[in-house]
Motif scaffolding. Structure first.
Motif, PDB file in Angstrom:
ATOM      1  N   GLY A  19       2.307 -42.426 -33.805  1.00 48.60           N
ATOM      2  CA  GLY A  19       2.958 -43.735 -33.544  1.00 48.60           C
ATOM      3  C   GLY A  19       2.018 -44.977 -32.753  1.00 48.60           C
ATOM      4  O   GLY A  19       2.482 -45.865 -32.514  1.00 48.60           O
ATOM      5  N   LEU A  20       0.412 -44.747 -33.062  1.00 48.31           N
ATOM      6  CA  LEU A  20      -0.290 -45.323 -32.308  1.00 48.31           C
ATOM      7  C   LEU A  20      -0.440 -47.021 -32.908  1.00 48.31           C
ATOM      8  O   LEU A  20      -0.723 -47.873 -32.045  1.00 48.31           O
ATOM      9  CB  LEU A  20      -1.754 -44.866 -32.222  1.00 48.31           C
ATOM     10  N   VAL A  43      -6.216 -53.416 -30.156  1.00 47.90           N
ATOM     11  CA  VAL A  43      -6.222 -53.234 -28.791  1.00 47.90           C
ATOM     12  C   VAL A  43      -5.651 -51.539 -28.494  1.00 47.90           C
ATOM     13  O   VAL A  43      -6.367 -50.891 -27.741  1.00 47.90           O
ATOM     14  CB  VAL A  43      -5.302 -53.919 -27.888  1.00 47.90           C
ATOM     15  N   MET A  44      -4.741 -51.424 -29.471  1.00 46.47           N
ATOM     16  CA  MET A  44      -4.435 -50.142 -29.089  1.00 46.47           C
ATOM     17  C   MET A  44      -5.385 -48.943 -29.731  1.00 46.47           C
ATOM     18  O   MET A  44      -5.639 -47.822 -29.094  1.00 46.47           O
ATOM     19  CB  MET A  44      -3.023 -49.960 -30.246  1.00 46.47           C
ATOM     20  N   GLN A  45      -6.171 -49.238 -30.765  1.00 52.52           N
ATOM     21  CA  GLN A  45      -7.286 -48.579 -31.112  1.00 52.52           C
ATOM     22  C   GLN A  45      -8.304 -48.462 -30.262  1.00 52.52           C
ATOM     23  O   GLN A  45      -8.667 -47.367 -29.787  1.00 52.52           O
ATOM     24  CB  GLN A  45      -7.771 -48.831 -32.436  1.00 52.52           C
ATOM     25  N   ASP A  46      -8.750 -49.591 -29.535  1.00 53.70           N
ATOM     26  CA  ASP A  46      -9.696 -49.476 -28.690  1.00 53.70           C
ATOM     27  C   ASP A  46      -9.392 -48.748 -27.145  1.00 53.70           C
ATOM     28  O   ASP A  46     -10.253 -47.995 -26.700  1.00 53.70           O
ATOM     29  CB  ASP A  46     -10.056 -51.088 -28.212  1.00 53.70           C
ATOM     30  N   THR A  47      -8.232 -48.886 -27.199  1.00 53.88           N
ATOM     31  CA  THR A  47      -7.601 -48.304 -25.795  1.00 53.88           C
ATOM     32  C   THR A  47      -7.852 -46.796 -25.893  1.00 53.88           C
ATOM     33  O   THR A  47      -8.150 -46.044 -25.032  1.00 53.88           O
ATOM     34  CB  THR A  47      -6.322 -48.573 -25.347  1.00 53.88           C
ATOM     35  N   GLU A  87     -11.143 -45.601 -25.696  1.00 50.48           N
ATOM     36  CA  GLU A  87     -11.476 -45.396 -24.186  1.00 50.48           C
ATOM     37  C   GLU A  87     -10.830 -44.037 -23.503  1.00 50.48           C
ATOM     38  O   GLU A  87     -11.656 -43.293 -22.737  1.00 50.48           O
ATOM     39  CB  GLU A  87     -10.994 -46.550 -23.499  1.00 50.48           C
ATOM     40  N   LEU A  88      -9.735 -43.744 -23.848  1.00 47.42           N
ATOM     41  CA  LEU A  88      -8.839 -42.496 -23.281  1.00 47.42           C
ATOM     42  C   LEU A  88      -9.643 -41.233 -23.864  1.00 47.42           C
ATOM     43  O   LEU A  88      -9.651 -40.247 -23.086  1.00 47.42           O
ATOM     44  CB  LEU A  88      -7.382 -42.745 -23.663  1.00 47.42           C
ATOM     45  N   ILE A  89     -10.037 -41.463 -25.090  1.00 44.67           N
ATOM     46  CA  ILE A  89     -10.770 -39.956 -25.481  1.00 44.67           C
ATOM     47  C   ILE A  89     -12.030 -39.841 -24.756  1.00 44.67           C
ATOM     48  O   ILE A  89     -12.509 -38.770 -24.363  1.00 44.67           O
ATOM     49  CB  ILE A  89     -10.890 -40.220 -27.144  1.00 44.67           C
ATOM     50  N   GLY A 111      -4.929 -41.880 -34.848  1.00 40.60           N
ATOM     51  CA  GLY A 111      -5.931 -41.559 -34.245  1.00 40.60           C
ATOM     52  C   GLY A 111      -7.276 -41.040 -35.120  1.00 40.60           C
ATOM     53  O   GLY A 111      -8.251 -41.479 -34.837  1.00 40.60           O
ATOM     54  N   LEU A 112      -6.631 -40.500 -36.098  1.00 37.87           N
ATOM     55  CA  LEU A 112      -7.964 -40.188 -37.230  1.00 37.87           C
ATOM     56  C   LEU A 112      -8.408 -41.321 -37.769  1.00 37.87           C
ATOM     57  O   LEU A 112      -9.550 -41.557 -38.493  1.00 37.87           O
ATOM     58  CB  LEU A 112      -6.925 -39.307 -38.332  1.00 37.87           C
ATOM     59  N   PHE A 113      -7.554 -42.599 -38.076  1.00 37.73           N
ATOM     60  CA  PHE A 113      -8.052 -43.742 -38.557  1.00 37.73           C
ATOM     61  C   PHE A 113      -9.292 -44.202 -37.508  1.00 37.73           C
ATOM     62  O   PHE A 113     -10.281 -44.666 -37.913  1.00 37.73           O
ATOM     63  CB  PHE A 113      -7.028 -44.865 -38.433  1.00 37.73           C
TER      64      PHE A 113
END
Length: 318
Positions: free
Chosen positions: A116-117, A122-126, A129-131, A147-149
Motif C-alpha cells: 500500500g505504499l 515522497v513516499m518512495q523516497d522515504t 531512506e528507511l531501507i 517497494g519493488l517499484f
C-alpha cells in the motif's frame, strides 16, 4: 528435480511457546506502507505476521490511512508518520519523515516495505531512506508491491544486502529482470530467479506464481503445494507478513533467545524463512478456497494461518 528443504531446519527457526519468553521476543515487525488509496495491504501484511506468531506489529502509514487501518484491528500499532507530496509540510523532506520513524526501527527485528505504499515521490523516497536505515541496523527486510517499484528504479537500495527478501509477482519479476538486463527467454524459471539474485548481490528472490521459486546465489527451493483456485488481491501482502515473522524468529534464533544447537547457518535463514512462508500461504489459500469456493476472500485466508502452520509440526504446536 529441485530438492525441498529439510523440515527439521525449518522447525529450528520456530520459537517454543514458553512462559519463559517475554513480550516481543517472538517477533517485532514493522510495515512501511498504507496510503489514501491502499489501506488493506498493510493491514493484511501486519495481521498475518501476528496470526503466524509475531508478538508485535507496527505500521508506518500516511495519515489518511491510519484511521481505517486502526479500525480493522486493535492488535496493530499504527503510526501516521508517512507523507505524500501533497501533504508534506513546508520545509520538510523525506529524510525528515524517515528521521521521525527511525527511532522506532531500533525496536524492531524486521521491516516490510511496500504494501500500500503507492508510487508517490515522497513516499518512495522515504521508503528508500528507511531501507538504508534498516540496512545500517542490520535488520532483515522484505520488499513487496510498490517497494519493488522502488528497487526497479534504484536497485542499489538493496544490492548486496543478503538479509533482503524480494517477493515479485510475474509482472514485477519481469520488470526487475529488465532493469537488471537479465534475458528471461529460453531459460528455466529457477535459473532466471537465481540470476536475478546474483545481479542484486545475493538477495533472496521469491518469484510468486503457479509454484513459488525461492532463490539466492547458492540455492533454489520450490514451494508447489496446492493453493486456492481464485486469485484475489491481498495474498501477496499475507505472504510478506508471514515471511517477516519467520525472519523475526530467525533473528531470535541467532540471538539465542531459546536453547538450541545453533546448527542452522545465518545465511540460510532468509531462504528457509521465505520457503516456509510460501508453504503456509499456499496451504491457507487452499483451505480457505475449500470452504468458500468462488466466494473466498483474502480475509478468509487469515483464519487458516494457524491451522496451516500445523503442517510443520505434525505433533502439534511447539
Amino acid at each position: 528435480m529441485i530438492p525441498k528443504p529439510d523440515l527439521s531446519k525449518v522447525k529450528q527457526i520456530i520459537p517454543p511457546l514458553s512462559s519463559h519468553l517475554h513480550k516481543g521476543q517472538a517477533g517485532r515487525v514493522g510495515i512501511v506502507g498504507g496510503s489514501e488509496e491502499y489501506t488493506g495491504a498493510p493491514y493484511f501484511s501486519g495481521i498475518s505476521s501476528m496470526k503466524l506468531g509475531a508478538d508485535l506489529c507496527h505500521i508506518f502509514c500516511e495519515p489518511s490511512a491510519a484511521t481505517p487501518i486502526k479500525s480493522y484491528s486493535p492488535d496493530l500499532i499504527v503510526h501516521p508518520y508517512m507523507r505524500t507530496l501533497q501533504n508534506l509540510e513546508k520545509n520538510r523532506s523525506s529524510k525528515d519523515v524517515a528521521g521521525q520513524i527511525s527511532p522506532v526501527l531500533s525496536r524492531l527485528h524486521v521491516l516490510v516495505v511496500g504494501p500500500g505504499l503507492s508510487r508517490d515521490d515522497v513516499m518512495q523516497d522515504t521508503a528508500r531512506e528507511l531501507i538504508q536505515d534498516a540496512r545500517s541496523k542490520d535488520m532483515a527486510i522484505v520488499v513487496d508491491a510498490d517497494g519493488l517499484f522502488l528497487v526497479q528504479h534504484h536497485p542499489e537500495t538493496v544490492r548486496g544486502y543478503k538479509k533482503a527478501v524480494l517477493t515479485p509477482n510475474v509482472v514485477e519479476f519481469k520488470r526487475l529482470c529488465e532493469a537488471m538486463s537479465i534475458d528471461t527467454t529460453n531459460e528455466d524459471d529457477e535459473k532466471v530467479a537465481q540470476r536475478l539474485s546474483h545481479a542484486l548481490g545475493g538477495v533472496t528472490v521469491v518469484q510468486k506464481g503457479g509454484h513459488d521459486i525461492i532463490a539466492n546465489e547458492r540455492n533454489v527451493f520450490v514451494s508447489d503445494g496446492d493453493g486456492g483456485l481464485k486469485r484475489m488481491g491481498g495474498q501477496g501482502d499475507i505472504l510478506s507478513g508471514t515471511i517477516a515473522t519467520f525472519l523475526a524468529w530467525g533473528k531470535a534464533y541467532q540471538d539465542g533467545v531459546w536453547e538450541h544447537d545453533n546448527s542452522l547457518h545465518a545465511q540460510d535463514i532468509p531462504l528457509y524463512a521465505a520457503w516456509s512462508a510460501c508453504t503456509i500461504v499456499r496451504e491457507s489459500s487452499h483451505r480457505a478456497f475449500g470452504k468458500h469456493g468462488r466466494a473466498v476472500l483474502t480475509s478468509h485466508m487469515l483464519e487458516e494461518i494457524g491451522a496451516s502452520y500445523d503442517i510443520f509440526t505434525k505433533d502439534g504446536l511447539h
